[in-house]
Every structure is written in structure tokens, then in C-alpha cells.
Design an enzyme around this catalytic site. Structure first.
Site, PDB file in Angstrom:
ATOM      1  N   ASP A 249      37.204  31.296  49.444  1.00 47.88           N
ATOM      2  CA  ASP A 249      38.341  32.021  48.893  1.00 47.88           C
ATOM      3  C   ASP A 249      39.534  31.063  48.855  1.00 47.88           C
ATOM      4  O   ASP A 249      39.704  30.236  49.759  1.00 47.88           O
ATOM      5  CB  ASP A 249      38.688  33.259  49.735  1.00 47.88           C
ATOM      6  N   ASP A 285      33.928  37.741  42.076  1.00 51.27           N
ATOM      7  CA  ASP A 285      34.602  39.045  42.039  1.00 51.27           C
ATOM      8  C   ASP A 285      36.091  38.725  42.043  1.00 51.27           C
ATOM      9  O   ASP A 285      36.725  38.638  43.085  1.00 51.27           O
ATOM     10  CB  ASP A 285      34.199  39.881  43.244  1.00 51.27           C
ATOM     11  N   CYS A 338      37.068  44.900  39.512  1.00 55.59           N
ATOM     12  CA  CYS A 338      37.140  46.348  39.750  1.00 55.59           C
ATOM     13  C   CYS A 338      38.209  46.929  38.819  1.00 55.59           C
ATOM     14  O   CYS A 338      38.981  47.797  39.207  1.00 55.59           O
ATOM     15  CB  CYS A 338      37.405  46.671  41.217  1.00 55.59           C
TER      16      CYS A 338
END
Length: 384
Positions: A249, A285, A338
Site C-alpha cells: 500500500d 482495489d 467499490c
């Protein structure tokens, strides 16, 4: 606390939010000042506050004021509660209704009825067409509590039995074979043995479904490029138990809980502060608007701006570019959000393909938010 006192507490907290405090801070500050409140009181007040946040515009219209009091009047009107039984002026209850409050507010329409900012409602209509209203309405209600059964520790039947023995009733969720929707005992999950032992994880069903969408080929080396707290890393570890999982990340602090979570789940996840090397599967994601999950974080839809969207689109494009360079020959690149906005989904993929014609789509899936899960998008790509 009486139900009336809970409403007054929600009014006070909503006023703080209206003044600019984040919801979690306002709730925490109230809790610290209100040591007398029990766990059930805090849970009930939290539910009232988040219901009002999800319905920020419609409750203000129905309550006749953009205040905590106005929004609680509007919320109770929506729920069919007799207002005079709550606004009594008795000890700790809200003051009695004034004449103008008794007359009622106005019926919300268009974007206000959908509880969206005007510009977002226009995006919903252009992007989703006749599905826009249904998606917006779902985002006005609470999200389901959903679990992922960790197949490294057991199967669905064993998980349901153990959860039931702890007073947690679940049902199979149609979005994923590993997903269970909690129907009773939601607040018991985090302290349950099934959760503490790693047999189940809290994870939305659509979030599980985008991992299920990956082809059945068995990658040996997987990179979760935007790992965050590691939910997808753990799902990937369970889906591909023989693979080496690496989590990365851009903000390494977000990954601080992954080692403990992986240990509990019986998974091995390597932490990489710098992503380098070649991978059979790179899963991204990416940071996004979260529009498919706004019922979980309703403040986000009121703070989101067109400039925020444009910044996100550029960030996503850069992540795709970097991640694509880490995919080995014949490997897969999975891009997920999302979000339910086209700019972050199909338009982003179209832009990438226009710039990189050697890549092509293997599979795409798009889930609108519904009673079973949140809104998610995934496209899986490979090079020619």
C-alpha cells in the site's frame, strides 16, 4: 436512557456534525461526556445518527429545518412515529413541538428525495439509467452485516453451526459461496469465538464476489497492490492457498494490522513497502469514491465533490499504469472499485485500453448495492 432521551442525544450529536465535526468524533465526544449511557443506549443513538446522515436532505425537508432537531423530526416522520410521544419536554426529552413544527415540513423531491447531492444524482441518472433510483434508495438504508467464511479454517456449514452456538443466526448470501449474512446477533460477531479464531471475517458479499470472479487458474505469485487493512489479501490467500501473497500500500501504516489478521486466519502474507518484481496476478482495489458503500459511510457522499472525483480518476489511472508493469507474461491484472460511477469503472478501463492496446478484458463484473451487498466493479485484464 428513555427512547426520548436517546432522541435528544442524537439531536445534540447531529448539531455537532452540522457544525463540521466528523460523525465519529461527535459520537465519541458525546460518549465521553455521558458515562451514564449503557452499551444499548450508545448503539441506539448511533443508529439514529447514522440514519439521519444517510437521509440528510430528506429528513431536513420533512422536519422543516437543517438542524439536529429538524432532522430528527423528519426521520421520525419517515418512520411513522407519533411525534408528540417523543417531543414531550419531560426530563431529558426534547422540548414540545412548536406550531410551525406541528404543521410539518415539505415533501422532498428529485435529488433531495434520493438523499444525494444534486450533481451526484445527475451522475447516477446518466450512468445507471433506470437503475439509478433503486441504487439511491438502497444507500438510504443500513447495510447488511456479512461474513466471509475462511476456508483455510473450515467450511460454511461448520461456520454457521459455530456462530449459531454463540447466538448468531446467519443465512447463505447469493453473491458468494463463502458469504453469510448475519440476521440475528450482529453485535456479538466481533467477540465470538468463530471470529476470534479466524474462521470468519467481516467482509461484504460483493467484496467477496470480485475475488470469486478471478479465473480458476492457479497463480503462484500474487500482489495485492492497494492492500489497506488486508481484507482482499486474506480473501486471496483463502481462494489460492498455494500462492505467495504480497501486500503493498502506498501508505504503509494502513497495513499495520495485516500480520495479526493473517496469523489469526492461518494465512501467510508478506508485507512490501515497495512493490517490485513480477506477479502472476496483480489485484488493485483502488482508492475510489466509495459510492457503492455510502450507506456504511454516509458522510462521504455529502463531502464528495466533482474535483474529488477528477482527482481520484487520475490517481486510479496512475495505479493501473504502474500495476500493469508488474504483471508477468501471461499474468492477470484485476482492477476493482467499490464505486458505481462510470468515470471510475468502465470509462477508466476504456482509457487504459486506448493507451495500452496490447491488453484486453478477460472478464468484468458490476454489482449495484442491494440487500445482499454493496456496489462493486471489477475488470480482469491480460496482455496479448
Amino acid at each position: 436512557m428513555t427512547p426520548e432521551a436517546r432522541v435528544q442525544a442524537a439531536i445534540d450529536i447531529l448539531d455537532q456534525i452540522n457544525d463540521g465535526d466528523p460523525a465519529e468524533r461527535a459520537l465519541t465526544n458525546w460518549s465521553r461526556r455521558s458515562r451514564y449511557a449503557g452499551s444499548k443506549d450508545r448503539a441506539a443513538i448511533r443508529d439514529l445518527v447514522f440514519s439521519a446522515l444517510r437521509k440528510w436532505r430528506s429528513t431536513a425537508a420533512l422536519g422543516g429545518a437543517e438542524t439536529g432537531r429538524g432532522r430528527m423530526i423528519g426521520l421520525l416522520r419517515q418512520d411513522g412515529v407519533a411525534l408528540e410521544t417523543v417531543f414531550t419536554g419531560n426530563r431529558f426529552a426534547p422540548d414540545p413541538l412548536r406550531a410551525e413544527e406541528l404543521e410539518g415540513g415539505t415533501q422532498p423531491s428529485d435529488a433531495a428525495a434520493m438523499d444525494l447531492p444534486d450533481w451526484v444524482w445527475e451522475k447516477f441518472k446518466s450512468d445507471l439509467g433506470d437503475r439509478a433510483a433503486d441504487a439511491a434508495q438502497v444507500l438510504r438504508d443500513r447495510a447488511p452485516v456479512t461474513l466471509r467464511v475462511n476456508t483455510l479454517k473450515g467450511d460454511v456449514s461448520a461456520a454457521q453451526s459455530r456462530l449459531l452456538s454463540e447466538g448468531i443466526v446467519t443465512r447463505a448470501n447469493p453473491k458468494s459461496a463463502t458469504a453469510l449474512t448475519v440476521e440475528e446477533g450482529q453485535r456479538k460477531v466481533a467477540q465470538s469465538d468463530a471470529y476470534q479464531s479466524g474462521l470468519v471475517e467481516l467482509q461484504d458479499a460483493s467484496s467477496q464476489a470480485i475475488v470469486d470472479a478471478l479465473p480458476d487458474r492457479q497463480p503462484q505469485n500474487i500482489l495485492d497492490y492497494c492492500a489497506g487493512g488486508g481484507g482482499k489479501s486474506l480473501a486471496l490467500a483463502a481462494r489460492f492457498p498455494d500462492a505467495r501473497i504480497t501486500a503493498h500500500d502506498a501508505f504503509s501504516q494502513r497495513m499495520k494490522d495485516i500480520p495479526a489478521r493473517a496469523s489469526r486466519a492461518g494465512a501467510t502474507v508478506k508485507i512490501a513497502n515497495k512493490a517490485e518484481g513480477w506477479f502472476d496476478l496483480v489485484f488493485c482495489d483502488v482508492p475510489c469514491s466509495g459510492s457503492g458503500t455510502w450507506r456504511r459511510a454516509p458522510e462521504a457522499k455529502w463531502r464528495f465533490s466533482p474535483d474529488d472525483l477528477q482527482d481520484l480518476v487520475e490517481t486510479q489511472a496512475e495505479i493501473l499504469r504502474i500495476a500493469s508493469e508488474l504483471v508477468s507474461e501471461g499474468g492477470l491484472l484485476a482492477y476493482a472499485t467499490c464505486s458505481i460511477l462510470d468515470d471510475e469503472n468502465t470509462k477508466q478501463i476504456d482509457r487504459f485500453l486506448a493507451d495500452n492496446p496490447q491488453w484486453h478484458v478477460v472478464k468484468s463484473e458490476f454489482y449495484l448495492p442491494d440487500t445482499d451487498g454493496d456496489g462493486f466493479f471489477v475488470t480482469i485484464l491480460t496482455r496479448d
